[in-house]
Design a protein around this motif. Structure first.
Motif, short mmCIF file in Angstrom:
data_model
loop_
_atom_site.label_atom_id
_atom_site.label_comp_id
_atom_site.label_asym_id
_atom_site.label_seq_id
_atom_site.Cartn_x
_atom_site.Cartn_y
_atom_site.Cartn_z
N THR A 103 0.67 -0.99 0.44
CA THR A 103 0.00 -0.03 0.26
C THR A 103 0.66 1.15 0.03
O THR A 103 1.83 1.20 0.98
N ILE B 91 -8.91 4.03 -4.31
CA ILE B 91 -8.81 3.40 -3.52
C ILE B 91 -8.07 4.93 -2.97
O ILE B 91 -7.71 6.17 -3.53
N PRO C 244 -4.74 4.33 0.86
CA PRO C 244 -4.13 3.47 1.54
C PRO C 244 -3.30 3.13 2.68
O PRO C 244 -1.89 3.41 2.45
N VAL D 182 -7.86 -2.76 1.81
CA VAL D 182 -7.46 -1.80 1.93
C VAL D 182 -7.87 -0.78 3.07
O VAL D 182 -9.15 -0.38 2.28
N THR D 183 -7.55 -0.02 3.58
CA THR D 183 -7.98 0.93 4.28
C THR D 183 -8.14 1.78 3.97
O THR D 183 -6.95 2.45 3.11
N SER D 184 -8.55 2.59 3.93
CA SER D 184 -8.29 4.54 3.49
C SER D 184 -8.08 5.43 5.58
O SER D 184 -8.87 5.36 5.69
N CYS E 81 -12.71 1.27 3.57
CA CYS E 81 -12.38 0.18 2.91
C CYS E 81 -12.18 -0.46 1.82
O CYS E 81 -13.85 0.00 0.85
#
Length: 408
Positions: free
Chosen positions: A142, A181, A184, A198-200, A214
């Motif tokens: 990421t 995205i 991330p 993946v997270t934000s 996410c």
């Protein structure tokens, strides 16, 4: 010739046993079980880097730096990872080249030495955060800064043998608010389901923007499947920081924690749609006096360990009855409780090493590593890296490989 007496036999047996024990103690692999790599920030204006430290409180070398490799000023090495067969070591970085392979060897005393630091060409992807190594010979990284845009973010897919970039996965919120995205940070995969998430989290400058979602990605096609809100509303900037897609013997739930919200959220897997259902909050940190939920680890005991930077605690959960998340105990830590590593002391006590620092932020930057007995909660030792060495620990990993059962 007379047969040896029982006393002679016993004496010989003890001598042989002692010799075997001595040889075992001299085995470098035995020594390395309580040695750890630590990424650090230099507080004195010198170069940042990675060091090796003894963390067994029962060892005469406890808290000693056994080897040290400088990478560069302002590099800010951030997360340490071993590759899948645990023969290569990598670190992401918030500055410099953003991603490095660390070549290592062991000296005659059994201490690992990083003898070469190789920057990896990220092709413009900035601010490396988390890595996940796959079974098919890739690793995904990421990049919280994406390729430098204000509302940006990307995931780089690399060849695990050559370190060459295979694919940059991107998706702009303006183009599709359901598939994007942004900033991330965390990444996790369920390879059986061929899904990555993946997270934000937050813009790398920590001021220009905050995320609250996410994003689910198809591992085969590199296409974005769906972006999930992880917040009470679109205006609630909760900042999900890490995500864990449970796998192996665990049911395929998705867990994420929120940095600014201080909460834990969970989503169940939908077999018919081959994706996850909406996230639901399962723990509200504020109700327990906790904030800044930062990391997920599953130790060898198959329990879930979650660090909370404020005021500095680690909560331990039973996840055998999901979706019920059963709190078992709370372990002490320090301000900025963050990454963890698990090991046994020389006498056999099960210990978690807790790295206490997040980006040197106020009230999240104790700069210590705590050694806590996971069974009793007793604080066995503390390494004050800030005051003893003028260094801030950024992340921690075992020298023999991953010091946990599951991490992201």
């Amino acid at each position: 010739m007379h047969a040896p007496s029982y006393k002679v036999i016993i004496t010989l047996t003890l001598i042989i046993a002692c010799c075997i024990t001595c040889r075992r103690d001299e085995d470098p692999a035995v020594k390395q079980k309580t040695l750890f790599f630590i990424d650090y920030r230099n507080l004195g204006g010198g170069k940042d880097g990675v060091l090796v430290m003894e963390l067994d409180p029962e060892s005469p070398d406890f808290a000693n730096i056994l080897s040290n490799t400088e990478i560069g000023k302002g590099v800010l090495p951030h997360h340490l990872y071993f590759n899948r067969d645990e023969k290569k070591l990598f670190t992401t970085a918030l500055g410099g080249e953003y991603l490095y392979e660390l070549k290592m060897e062991w000296n005659k005393d059994g201490y690992p030495i990083i003898y070469q630091v190789n920057p990896i060409n990220t092709h413009g992807n900035q601010v490396g955060e988390d890595i996940f190594f796959t079974k098919n010979g890739e690793y995904w990284v990421t990049f919280m800064g994406g390729q430098g845009g204000l509302r940006d973010g990307s995931v780089g897919v690399f060849n695990a043998t050559t370190n060459e970039l295979i694919k940059t996965i991107k998706g702009k919120e303006a183009d599709n608010p359901d598939k994007f995205i942004l900033y991330p940070h965390g990444i996790s995969m369920n390879e059986e389901k061929k899904l990555a998430m993946v997270t934000s989290t937050i813009h790398p400058d920590l001021t220009s923007g905050v995320g609250n979602t996410c994003t689910l990605i198809d591992m085969n096609t590199y296409q974005i499947i769906k972006t999930y809100q992880v917040a009470d509303s679109a205006k609630d900037l909760s900042s999900p920081v890490e995500v864990l897609l449970l796998r192996n013997e665990f049911p395929p739930f998705a867990l994420t924690n929120t940095m600014l919200g201080g909460d834990i959220w969970m989503a169940s897997y939908n077999n018919q749609q081959h994706r996850f259902n909406p996230f639901q909050r399962v723990l509200k940190g504020a109700d327990m006096g906790l904030g800044w939920a930062l990391e997920f680890y599953i130790a060898a005991d198959k329990l879930l360990y979650v660090s909370f930077g404020k005021p500095g605690k680690v909560l331990v959960f039973d996840i055998s009855q999901l979706p019920q998340l059963k709190l078992l105990k709370t372990l002490p830590a320090n301000k900025g409780a963050h990454h963890m590593a698990f090991f046994k002391t020389k006498s056999g006590r099960s210990v978690v090493a807790i790295q206490n620092n997040l980006l040197n932020l106020p009230d999240l930057n104790a700069g210590t590593i705590d050694l806590v007995d996971v069974n009793t909660g007793e604080m066995l030792g503390r390494v004050d890296m800030r005051n003893k060495y003028g260094l801030l620990p950024e992340s921690i990993e075992g020298t023999l490989g991953s010091a946990h059962y599951m991490h992201h």
